[in-house]
Motif scaffolding. Structure first.
Motif, short mmCIF file in Angstrom:
data_model
loop_
_atom_site.label_atom_id
_atom_site.label_comp_id
_atom_site.label_asym_id
_atom_site.label_seq_id
_atom_site.Cartn_x
_atom_site.Cartn_y
_atom_site.Cartn_z
N ASP A 12 0.83 -1.21 0.00
CA ASP A 12 0.00 0.00 0.00
C ASP A 12 0.86 1.26 0.00
O ASP A 12 0.45 2.31 -0.50
CB ASP A 12 -0.92 0.01 1.23
CG ASP A 12 -1.96 -1.10 1.16
OD1 ASP A 12 -2.58 -1.27 0.10
OD2 ASP A 12 -2.14 -1.81 2.17
N ALA A 13 2.04 1.17 0.58
CA ALA A 13 2.96 2.30 0.60
C ALA A 13 4.37 1.77 0.79
O ALA A 13 4.56 0.64 1.26
CB ALA A 13 2.61 3.27 1.72
N LEU A 14 5.36 2.57 0.42
CA LEU A 14 6.75 2.16 0.53
C LEU A 14 7.50 3.14 1.44
O LEU A 14 7.33 4.35 1.34
CB LEU A 14 7.40 2.13 -0.86
CG LEU A 14 6.76 1.17 -1.86
CD1 LEU A 14 7.42 1.31 -3.23
CD2 LEU A 14 6.86 -0.27 -1.37
N LEU A 15 8.36 2.58 2.27
CA LEU A 15 9.06 3.37 3.28
C LEU A 15 10.53 2.97 3.31
O LEU A 15 10.85 1.78 3.23
CB LEU A 15 8.42 3.12 4.65
CG LEU A 15 9.02 3.79 5.88
CD1 LEU A 15 8.91 5.30 5.77
CD2 LEU A 15 8.30 3.28 7.13
N THR A 21 18.84 4.41 -0.14
CA THR A 21 18.31 3.04 -0.25
C THR A 21 17.01 3.02 -1.05
O THR A 21 16.74 2.05 -1.77
CB THR A 21 18.07 2.42 1.14
OG1 THR A 21 17.23 3.28 1.92
CG2 THR A 21 19.36 2.19 1.86
N ALA A 22 16.24 4.07 -0.96
CA ALA A 22 15.01 4.15 -1.74
C ALA A 22 15.32 4.18 -3.23
O ALA A 22 14.74 3.42 -4.03
CB ALA A 22 14.21 5.40 -1.35
N ASP A 34 7.17 5.99 -5.56
CA ASP A 34 8.03 6.75 -4.65
C ASP A 34 7.98 6.16 -3.24
O ASP A 34 7.01 5.52 -2.84
CB ASP A 34 7.59 8.21 -4.60
CG ASP A 34 7.90 8.95 -5.90
OD1 ASP A 34 8.91 8.58 -6.54
OD2 ASP A 34 7.14 9.85 -6.26
N PHE A 35 9.05 6.40 -2.50
CA PHE A 35 9.15 5.97 -1.11
C PHE A 35 8.99 7.18 -0.20
O PHE A 35 9.46 8.28 -0.51
CB PHE A 35 10.55 5.39 -0.83
CG PHE A 35 10.76 3.98 -1.30
CD1 PHE A 35 10.87 2.94 -0.40
CD2 PHE A 35 10.89 3.70 -2.66
CE1 PHE A 35 11.09 1.65 -0.82
CE2 PHE A 35 11.13 2.41 -3.10
CZ PHE A 35 11.22 1.38 -2.17
N ALA A 36 8.39 6.97 0.95
CA ALA A 36 8.48 7.94 2.03
C ALA A 36 9.81 7.68 2.74
O ALA A 36 10.27 6.54 2.82
CB ALA A 36 7.33 7.77 3.01
N ILE A 37 10.45 8.74 3.21
CA ILE A 37 11.75 8.60 3.87
C ILE A 37 11.61 8.97 5.34
O ILE A 37 11.28 10.11 5.68
CB ILE A 37 12.82 9.50 3.22
CG1 ILE A 37 12.85 9.28 1.70
CG2 ILE A 37 14.18 9.24 3.86
CD1 ILE A 37 13.20 7.88 1.27
N MET A 236 4.13 7.94 12.84
CA MET A 236 2.70 7.99 13.12
C MET A 236 1.94 8.69 11.98
O MET A 236 0.91 8.21 11.51
CB MET A 236 2.45 8.72 14.43
CG MET A 236 2.91 7.96 15.67
SD MET A 236 1.94 6.48 15.98
CE MET A 236 0.38 7.21 16.48
N ASP A 237 2.48 9.82 11.53
CA ASP A 237 1.85 10.56 10.43
C ASP A 237 1.79 9.71 9.16
O ASP A 237 0.78 9.71 8.44
CB ASP A 237 2.61 11.85 10.15
CG ASP A 237 2.46 12.88 11.26
OD1 ASP A 237 1.57 12.71 12.11
OD2 ASP A 237 3.26 13.85 11.29
N PHE A 238 2.87 8.98 8.91
CA PHE A 238 2.94 8.14 7.72
C PHE A 238 1.87 7.04 7.75
O PHE A 238 1.11 6.87 6.80
CB PHE A 238 4.34 7.52 7.60
CG PHE A 238 4.45 6.44 6.55
CD1 PHE A 238 4.52 6.76 5.20
CD2 PHE A 238 4.48 5.11 6.92
CE1 PHE A 238 4.61 5.77 4.24
CE2 PHE A 238 4.57 4.11 5.96
CZ PHE A 238 4.64 4.44 4.62
N TYR A 239 1.81 6.30 8.86
CA TYR A 239 0.87 5.18 8.94
C TYR A 239 -0.59 5.65 8.99
O TYR A 239 -1.48 5.01 8.44
CB TYR A 239 1.20 4.29 10.14
CG TYR A 239 2.47 3.50 9.94
CD1 TYR A 239 2.55 2.52 8.94
CD2 TYR A 239 3.60 3.74 10.71
CE1 TYR A 239 3.71 1.80 8.73
CE2 TYR A 239 4.77 3.04 10.50
CZ TYR A 239 4.82 2.06 9.51
OH TYR A 239 5.98 1.36 9.29
N GLU A 240 -0.83 6.77 9.65
CA GLU A 240 -2.19 7.32 9.66
C GLU A 240 -2.64 7.71 8.25
O GLU A 240 -3.79 7.50 7.88
CB GLU A 240 -2.25 8.53 10.61
CG GLU A 240 -2.22 8.15 12.07
CD GLU A 240 -2.13 9.35 12.99
OE1 GLU A 240 -2.04 10.49 12.48
OE2 GLU A 240 -2.12 9.16 14.23
N LYS A 241 -1.70 8.26 7.48
CA LYS A 241 -2.02 8.64 6.10
C LYS A 241 -2.33 7.40 5.26
O LYS A 241 -3.28 7.38 4.46
CB LYS A 241 -0.84 9.41 5.50
CG LYS A 241 -1.07 9.87 4.07
CD LYS A 241 0.15 10.62 3.55
CE LYS A 241 -0.06 11.05 2.10
NZ LYS A 241 1.15 11.77 1.59
#
Length: 248
Positions: A12-15, A21-22, A34-37, A236-241
């Motif tokens: 669902d999302a990439l981190l 590394t991304a 795209d990855f969130a960093i 927390m912000d990442f997973y909530e999004k």
């Protein structure tokens, strides 16, 4: 590789802990996403400078696994150059010994010993693994921390040293500039450039004012970028999004 690529494509999302590394993962798996960093974080309460531990002059510290990919076969050659110019400098090594994947040698430490000059080796002390709680004292006591590594995602050892206001000479590869700002809070040098690496270390050994300045700036960055408080909030912000988007 097949299953890993499928997992990346279906997520669902990439981190990732670093942009390096991304980008490398996107290249290796031909990803168009795209990855969130969000970087690794540390508990600053466990890694803060402590006046109770005296700083030992002319002491270099490397801590981490003794393994080729972390530049441990370059470090003896770097230290030989340091020893030629200042035979008072000592090198302390802390960490687990590892076998060498290239040569098959069961001990990287034995390989390292053969690379030191006879005189330089007398100034080297290898402690092996130590309890995690003892690392704070070893970091605090060091004059300069050295990390000539070739392969990391985002090295926690660098961040721990920065949090404890240590001047660092590290490698200039990939992820490095995401942690250390060259000539602001540390030096970045390619590990195989042994004389240049040695000169940067000696500069910090000899210039206490610069060492202190680097340490202060390194601590600031550790607080602003890598503290648990900052990293937890980003997580927390990442997973909530991601959860919110999944529910839509």
């Amino acid at each position: 590789r097949f299953h890993e690529k499928k997992a990346l494509q279906n997520a669902d999302a990439l981190l990732s802990v670093s942009q390096y590394t991304a980008d490398l993962t996107k290249e290796l798996f031909s990803l168009q996403r795209d990855f969130a960093i969000i970087p690794n974080g540390i508990d600053l309460n466990k890694f803060s400078s402590d006046d109770a531990f005296e700083v030992k002059e002319n002491t270099l510290l490397y801590f981490g696994t003794l393994i080729r990919k972390k530049g441990l076969l370059e470090l003896p050659l770097i230290f030989n150059e340091i020893h030629k110019k200042n035979n008072q400098v000592k090198l302390l090594l802390v960490g687990r010994d590892a076998s060498d994947i290239v040569s098959g040698n069961p001990s990287t430490w034995k390989m390292m010993q053969a690379l030191f000059s006879a005189d330089a080796l007398r100034n080297v002390d290898y402690l092996g693994s130590v309890p995690y709680g003892e690392m704070r004292q070893h970091i605090n006591s060091a004059t300069v921390c050295v990390f000539p590594t070739f392969a990391e995602a985002l090295p926690v050892s660098w961040i721990e040293s920065m949090a404890m206001q240590k001047a660092i000479v590290a490698s200039d590869i990939g992820w490095a500039s995401e942690v250390i700002d060259h000539e602001k809070n540390g030096f970045l040098v390619y590990p195989k450039h042994h004389k240049e690496y040695a000169d940067r270390v000696l500069k910090l050994i000899e210039d206490k004012e610069l060492r202190t300045q680097f340490g202060i700036e390194a601590h600031k960055k550790a607080v602003l970028r890598f503290s648990l408080e900052v990293v937890v909030k980003q997580s927390m912000d990442f997973y909530e999004k991601v959860i919110k988007q999944k529910k839509q």
